[in-house]
Design a protein around this motif. Sequence first.
Motif, PDB file in Angstrom:
ATOM      1  N   ILE A 231       0.767  -0.796  -0.068  1.00  0.00           N
ATOM      2  CA  ILE A 231      -0.300   0.132   0.215  1.00  0.00           C
ATOM      3  C   ILE A 231       0.866   1.294   0.012  1.00  0.00           C
ATOM      4  O   ILE A 231       2.413   1.570   0.725  1.00  0.00           O
ATOM      5  N   ARG A 232       0.764   1.853  -0.791  1.00  0.00           N
ATOM      6  CA  ARG A 232       1.541   3.773  -1.163  1.00  0.00           C
ATOM      7  C   ARG A 232       0.483   4.511  -0.757  1.00  0.00           C
ATOM      8  O   ARG A 232      -0.135   4.345  -1.084  1.00  0.00           O
ATOM      9  N   LEU A 233       1.267   5.061   0.524  1.00  0.00           N
ATOM     10  CA  LEU A 233       0.480   6.409   1.016  1.00  0.00           C
ATOM     11  C   LEU A 233       1.444   7.870   0.808  1.00  0.00           C
ATOM     12  O   LEU A 233       2.147   7.027  -0.372  1.00  0.00           O
ATOM     13  N   GLU A 234      -0.040   8.883   0.215  1.00  0.00           N
ATOM     14  CA  GLU A 234       0.804   9.945  -0.124  1.00  0.00           C
ATOM     15  C   GLU A 234       2.241  10.641   1.124  1.00  0.00           C
ATOM     16  O   GLU A 234       3.317  10.346  -0.066  1.00  0.00           O
ATOM     17  N   GLU A 254       6.442  -4.050   6.464  1.00  0.00           N
ATOM     18  CA  GLU A 254       7.838  -3.335   6.187  1.00  0.00           C
ATOM     19  C   GLU A 254       7.837  -1.947   5.615  1.00  0.00           C
ATOM     20  O   GLU A 254       6.359  -2.220   5.079  1.00  0.00           O
ATOM     21  N   SER A 255       8.350  -1.256   6.349  1.00  0.00           N
ATOM     22  CA  SER A 255       7.778   0.109   5.454  1.00  0.00           C
ATOM     23  C   SER A 255       9.227   1.391   4.594  1.00  0.00           C
ATOM     24  O   SER A 255      10.680   0.377   5.471  1.00  0.00           O
ATOM     25  N   GLU A 256       9.066   1.489   3.155  1.00  0.00           N
ATOM     26  CA  GLU A 256      10.026   1.434   2.756  1.00  0.00           C
ATOM     27  C   GLU A 256       9.284   3.472   2.138  1.00  0.00           C
ATOM     28  O   GLU A 256       8.358   2.894   1.190  1.00  0.00           O
ATOM     29  N   GLY A 257      10.017   4.106   2.172  1.00  0.00           N
ATOM     30  CA  GLY A 257       9.837   5.577   1.474  1.00  0.00           C
ATOM     31  C   GLY A 257       8.030   5.536   2.305  1.00  0.00           C
ATOM     32  O   GLY A 257       7.861   5.604   3.445  1.00  0.00           O
ATOM     33  N   ASP A 279      -9.999  -4.086   5.477  1.00  0.00           N
ATOM     34  CA  ASP A 279      -9.759  -3.992   6.384  1.00  0.00           C
ATOM     35  C   ASP A 279      -8.813  -2.849   6.292  1.00  0.00           C
ATOM     36  O   ASP A 279      -9.318  -1.777   7.608  1.00  0.00           O
ATOM     37  N   ILE A 280      -7.633  -3.357   6.558  1.00  0.00           N
ATOM     38  CA  ILE A 280      -6.692  -2.522   6.634  1.00  0.00           C
ATOM     39  C   ILE A 280      -6.416  -1.297   5.869  1.00  0.00           C
ATOM     40  O   ILE A 280      -6.403  -0.266   6.595  1.00  0.00           O
ATOM     41  N   VAL A 281      -7.119  -1.134   4.713  1.00  0.00           N
ATOM     42  CA  VAL A 281      -7.570  -0.309   3.885  1.00  0.00           C
ATOM     43  C   VAL A 281      -8.348   1.011   4.344  1.00  0.00           C
ATOM     44  O   VAL A 281      -7.980   2.098   4.660  1.00  0.00           O
ATOM     45  N   SER A 282      -9.045   0.651   5.006  1.00  0.00           N
ATOM     46  CA  SER A 282     -10.535   1.731   6.088  1.00  0.00           C
ATOM     47  C   SER A 282      -9.839   1.848   7.599  1.00  0.00           C
ATOM     48  O   SER A 282      -9.872   3.217   7.536  1.00  0.00           O
ATOM     49  N   THR A 283      -8.722   1.453   7.677  1.00  0.00           N
ATOM     50  CA  THR A 283      -8.251   1.822   9.088  1.00  0.00           C
ATOM     51  C   THR A 283      -7.270   3.129   8.708  1.00  0.00           C
ATOM     52  O   THR A 283      -7.059   3.371   9.451  1.00  0.00           O
ATOM     53  N   ALA A 287      -7.667   6.574  10.329  1.00  0.00           N
ATOM     54  CA  ALA A 287      -6.462   7.277  10.442  1.00  0.00           C
ATOM     55  C   ALA A 287      -6.003   8.013  10.472  1.00  0.00           C
ATOM     56  O   ALA A 287      -4.871   8.683   9.970  1.00  0.00           O
ATOM     57  N   GLY A 288      -6.693   9.035   8.534  1.00  0.00           N
ATOM     58  CA  GLY A 288      -6.089  10.043   8.422  1.00  0.00           C
ATOM     59  C   GLY A 288      -5.527   9.668   6.902  1.00  0.00           C
ATOM     60  O   GLY A 288      -4.955  10.875   6.233  1.00  0.00           O
ATOM     61  N   GLY A 289      -5.162   8.660   6.565  1.00  0.00           N
ATOM     62  CA  GLY A 289      -3.769   8.508   5.397  1.00  0.00           C
ATOM     63  C   GLY A 289      -4.816   8.453   4.532  1.00  0.00           C
ATOM     64  O   GLY A 289      -5.650   8.358   3.760  1.00  0.00           O
ATOM     65  N   ARG A 290      -4.262   8.856   3.521  1.00  0.00           N
ATOM     66  CA  ARG A 290      -4.034   9.330   2.287  1.00  0.00           C
ATOM     67  C   ARG A 290      -3.548   7.923   1.221  1.00  0.00           C
ATOM     68  O   ARG A 290      -2.062   8.335   0.617  1.00  0.00           O
TER      69      ARG A 290
END
Length: 315
Positions: A231-234, A254-257, A279-283, A287-290
């Motif tokens: 999942i890539r966020l802004e 794991e997070s990368e960038g 589920d993950i997407v709606s969480t 939580a305000g993620g784009r």
Amino acid sequence: MIEARSLCRRFNGFTAVDSIDLQVGEGEVFGLLGPNGAGKTTTVRMLACLIRPTGGTAYVCGRDVYDPVMAREIRGMVGILTETSGFYDELSVYKNLRFYADLYHMERKTAQRNIDYYLRLFDLWDVRNSRVAGFSRGMRQKLALTRCLVHEPRILFMDEPTSGLDPESARIVRDSIRSLKAGGRTIFLCTHNLDEAERLCDRIAIIDKRILKADTPQKIKYSAYGRRVVIRLERLSDRMASIIHGMDSVRRVESEGNELVIDVNDPETDNADIADVADIVSTIVGAGGRIQYVGEQRHTLEEAYIKLVGDRVGH
Ligand SMILES: Nc1ncnc2c1ncn2[C@@H]1O[C@H](COP(=O)(O)OP(=O)(O)OP(=O)(O)O)[C@@H](O)[C@H]1O
């Protein structure tokens, strides 16, 4: 339609099939995959009552393969497409097919109707009066498929149905497998073509004398490699990563960038449908993620097969 328990076949002390359990439901396309010499053809021959098992039990269409009377009934209810299709080369297509229909004691009119139907379906209509001698591999395979369908079998056993066919003929065979399934036939497919198995089969079993794994192609892939979502966020914050990490359905993050690489729960031990990406997407959204992108890191059935069979060879 097919139920086998601890089914075995030994040839003079050599075990070709070692205590396998199989269940195939009506209308299912079931694939049996495995390396050369893994026991696929032997399994088919036992289930189609061409040879007797040396151990275990097997029921086909509710009939016991050991019982000689029931075995004869089973042979009448199944069609077998073998790797090598023998025909009377000097006889015409029609005569070959009528000969087989007679072996099944089919009524002439029904046999003729079915023969005509499948000859048209497989594009053999124009050669119906030609001798089989000189037919290409693809034409022979389509003729073999016609032959095993003429007596309207409830179960079709197919050993490598598309091997050696050109792409167009292979496609006709694959499409006909789909339409036979749509028509309620049960199909038991042995193949080395893993892409084909993945596209056609509802469930598959990987065999190497014993069953190594049996499930849907999707679950077999998950069990070999797990299920990994990207999942890539802004903008990805540490807070967001730790929220996701704390979710029940998440095993590892794991997070990368600005990208999260998430291993969701093991679908073998957990309910994969609940441990869902939604589920993950709606969480994240809650939580305000784009979110910019959601995808799944995919593995092919071939990769999973090589891992499973290779792991076994390594042991
Ligand atoms: N009639 C027989 N007598 C002795 N051994 C046999 C007989 N039939 C099969 N076998 C052996 O049993 C094993 C399994 O053979 P089988 O043909 O079932 O494998 P398979 O999975 O269909 O292989 P392939 O993918 O090469 O077609 C092989 O080692 C084969 O040599």
